[in-house]
Design an enzyme around this catalytic site. Structure first.
Site, PDB file in Angstrom:
ATOM      1  N   ALA A 122       0.837  -1.201   0.000  1.00 45.81           N
ATOM      2  CA  ALA A 122       0.000   0.000   0.000  1.00 45.81           C
ATOM      3  C   ALA A 122       0.871   1.250   0.000  1.00 45.81           C
ATOM      4  CB  ALA A 122      -0.926   0.004   1.218  1.00 45.81           C
ATOM      5  N   ASP A 123       0.244   2.347  -0.367  1.00 47.28           N
ATOM      6  CA  ASP A 123       0.881   3.657  -0.298  1.00 47.28           C
ATOM      7  C   ASP A 123      -0.216   4.683  -0.038  1.00 47.28           C
ATOM      8  OD1 ASP A 123       3.333   5.177  -0.475  1.00 47.28           O
ATOM      9  OD2 ASP A 123       2.536   6.057  -2.307  1.00 47.28           O
ATOM     10  N   THR A 124       0.044   5.610   0.869  1.00 47.93           N
ATOM     11  CA  THR A 124      -0.936   6.632   1.235  1.00 47.93           C
ATOM     12  C   THR A 124      -0.342   8.016   1.024  1.00 47.93           C
ATOM     13  OG1 THR A 124      -1.901   5.185   2.927  1.00 47.93           O
ATOM     14  CG2 THR A 124      -2.392   7.531   3.106  1.00 47.93           C
ATOM     15  N   THR A 170      -5.312   6.193  -0.527  1.00 52.18           N
ATOM     16  CA  THR A 170      -4.506   5.009  -0.251  1.00 52.18           C
ATOM     17  C   THR A 170      -4.726   4.023  -1.385  1.00 52.18           C
ATOM     18  OG1 THR A 170      -4.651   5.282   2.144  1.00 52.18           O
ATOM     19  CG2 THR A 170      -4.020   3.103   1.339  1.00 52.18           C
ATOM     20  N   ALA A 171      -3.633   3.651  -2.024  1.00 55.28           N
ATOM     21  CA  ALA A 171      -3.657   2.627  -3.066  1.00 55.28           C
ATOM     22  C   ALA A 171      -3.100   1.347  -2.474  1.00 55.28           C
ATOM     23  CB  ALA A 171      -2.824   3.065  -4.257  1.00 55.28           C
TER      24      ALA A 171
END
Length: 194
Positions: free
Chosen positions: A65-67, A101-102
């Site tokens: 994830a990345d936010t 968030t991805a």
């Protein structure tokens, strides 16, 4: 399951959801993207993290994830120091921003590849210099996108309201993730029992 993230908040969200075995393996990648759209950049980075770890663990479910916080068309990342945290929090004061968030779920051997994202709109209260200084002194802003944590002490003085999933702002949109699993025919029990 392998979590390709060193975020203690993502670990906490997934653990609280009931996933019994989570191994943290951090992807050592350069977190950059050549995509033009800001959301596509976040998705691209999350996927790159997942792919990097899935190469090493092809039989495991890998979650990455990345936010980011997006204000006025610009990404606000984690602050490098107190001065940058102050500047970021000042820019957020009294304004509305988006938290994106991805995430991805990859299992190479089962040929599973899910990639998605969620957006939450956050409205900040108008905050004073003294409140920002106090908040920075708590140490909370230093490892968080946008220099704040919704789950911590800052929520009371910083945030007026949110529209969307709380856990997305915290770092992992568990509700959207569960919906994606169902949509792809993956039983939640299979993930929880890993």
């Amino acid at each position: 399951m392998i979590l390709a993230s060193k975020s203690p908040r993502r670990f906490e969200i997934l653990s609280n959801f009931g996933i019994k075995k989570i191994e943290v393996v951090v992807a050592e990648i350069e977190e950059v993207s050549d995509k033009e759209d800001l959301v596509e950049q976040v998705v691209d980075i999350a996927v790159k993290k997942g792919i990097e770890i899935a190469k090493k663990y092809p039989n495991e479910f890998v979650v990455s994830a990345d936010t980011v916080v997006i204000l006025d068309g610009k990404i606000l990342g984690k602050p490098k120091d107190c001065s940058e945290a102050f500047s970021t929090l000042t820019s957020l004061s009294g304004k509305t921003h988006e938290v994106v968030t991805a995430y991805s779920l990859i299992n190479k051997s089962k040929e599973i590849f899910i990639s998605s994202f969620d957006k939450t709109v956050v409205k900040f209260k108008k905050i004073s210099k003294q409140e920002i200084d106090w908040y920075i002194e708590t140490g909370e802003p230093m490892d968080k996108a946008g220099s704040y944590g919704i789950q911590g002490v800052g929520a009371g003085i910083l945030i007026d309201r949110i529209e969307g999933e709380f856990y997305n702002v915290m770092g992992f949109p568990i509700s959207k993730f569960v919906d994606d699993l169902k949509e792809h025919g993956i039983k939640i029990q299979n993930i929880i029992e890993l």
